[in-house]
Design a protein around this motif. Structure first.
Motif, mmCIF file in Angstrom:
data_model
loop_
_atom_site.group_PDB
_atom_site.id
_atom_site.type_symbol
_atom_site.label_atom_id
_atom_site.label_comp_id
_atom_site.label_asym_id
_atom_site.label_seq_id
_atom_site.Cartn_x
_atom_site.Cartn_y
_atom_site.Cartn_z
ATOM 1 N N ASP A 104 -57.038 82.089 37.040
ATOM 2 C CA ASP A 104 -56.316 82.728 38.137
ATOM 3 C C ASP A 104 -55.425 83.847 37.600
ATOM 4 O O ASP A 104 -54.890 83.746 36.491
ATOM 5 N N ASP A 163 -61.041 91.243 42.365
ATOM 6 C CA ASP A 163 -60.264 90.123 41.833
ATOM 7 C C ASP A 163 -60.665 88.768 42.421
ATOM 8 O O ASP A 163 -60.062 87.758 42.108
ATOM 9 N N ARG A 164 -61.652 88.769 43.320
ATOM 10 C CA ARG A 164 -62.171 87.552 43.958
ATOM 11 C C ARG A 164 -61.173 86.878 44.903
ATOM 12 O O ARG A 164 -61.365 85.730 45.285
ATOM 13 N N MET A 165 -60.135 87.575 45.298
ATOM 14 C CA MET A 165 -59.088 86.981 46.124
ATOM 15 C C MET A 165 -59.288 87.322 47.597
ATOM 16 O O MET A 165 -59.552 88.479 47.957
ATOM 17 N N ARG A 198 -59.057 82.142 45.467
ATOM 18 C CA ARG A 198 -59.997 82.868 44.615
ATOM 19 C C ARG A 198 -61.377 82.254 44.787
ATOM 20 O O ARG A 198 -61.515 81.027 44.852
ATOM 21 N N THR A 205 -64.380 80.634 43.777
ATOM 22 C CA THR A 205 -64.729 79.879 42.570
ATOM 23 C C THR A 205 -66.152 79.339 42.615
ATOM 24 O O THR A 205 -66.620 78.751 41.643
#
Length: 228
Positions: A7, A53-55, A81, A83
């Motif tokens: 993270d 950032d995958r957020m 995020r 995952t």
């Protein structure tokens, strides 16, 4: 439920965040939320998040019954995020968001590829990044005896079967987070659970909601009995 080392650190949290408004859906720090993505704008959102950032920020509409394309949303959400990611043969994305931290919406920004974005403020929620065990105290300040007593009546009322051994062995934070996310509370109750200042307060509210649901259920049964 310790913090994932992958993270981003607080100083690298994004100041601009895509949001996914869903009524009655709750994400909490270190919780895991599976999502089935099929709308084109949210497929685009996932693609952009994966490239960055995958957020993604989960928020709730203030009016669960609103059918507007862009409903008004609460000012507090939780960012997760990505995952886990899979693509289906019919073009859907199956993802899992793992909660990182709550955020406050400072203002809404211009949308991108059909999805909404906001300017996010993380400062109020720095405590979300600290595992309760790392604070040097009890796991979560949870009255487990009272909660488990309430859950037995609550799950029975909901017609749910439960693995009580698994629940007994679940640490406080994971238990509170999982129950808050999966129990069929109302959207406003879910939002209240999100906005509690810390885990002990969330645990107290969770117990209160379970006990109120049982009381309401008993009152409803009594009312039906009187009417018959």
């Amino acid at each position: 439920m310790s913090r994932n080392p992958i993270d981003p650190s607080p100083d690298r949290f994004p100041r601009q965040l895509p949001i996914f408004p869903l009524a009655g859906v709750l994400l909490l720090p270190r919780g895991r939320l599976p999502l089935n993505i099929f709308e084109p704008r949210y497929l685009a959102m996932v693609e952009d998040a994966l490239a960055g950032d995958r957020m993604i920020g989960m928020v709730q509409p203030t009016d669960p019954a609103c059918r507007l394309r862009e409903p008004a949303v609460y000012g507090t959400g939780c960012a997760g995020r990505i995952t886990s990611f899979a693509e289906t043969e019919d073009g859907r994305y199956i993802i899992t968001l793992t909660g990182v931290s709550r955020f406050a919406i400072m203002r809404e920004l211009e949308g991108q590829r059909g999805y909404r974005r906001v300017a996010a403020d993380w400062d109020r929620f720095s405590g979300d990044l600290i595992d309760p065990l790392e604070r040097g105290g009890a796991d979560g300040g949870l009255d487990r005896v009272r909660l488990l007593a309430g859950l037995k009546g609550y799950f029975k009322m909901q017609g749910l079967s439960v693995d009580w051994k698994a629940i007994d062995g679940t640490p406080d934070e994971r238990l509170v987070t999982s129950l808050a996310m999966i129990c069929p509370f109302s959207p406003s109750e879910k939002q209240a659970l999100l906005e509690t200042p810390d885990l002990p307060e969330r645990a107290k509210l969770l117990i209160a909601l379970v006990e109120m649901a049982i009381l309401d259920g008993h009152e409803g049964d009594g009312g039906n009995a009187l009417r018959h």
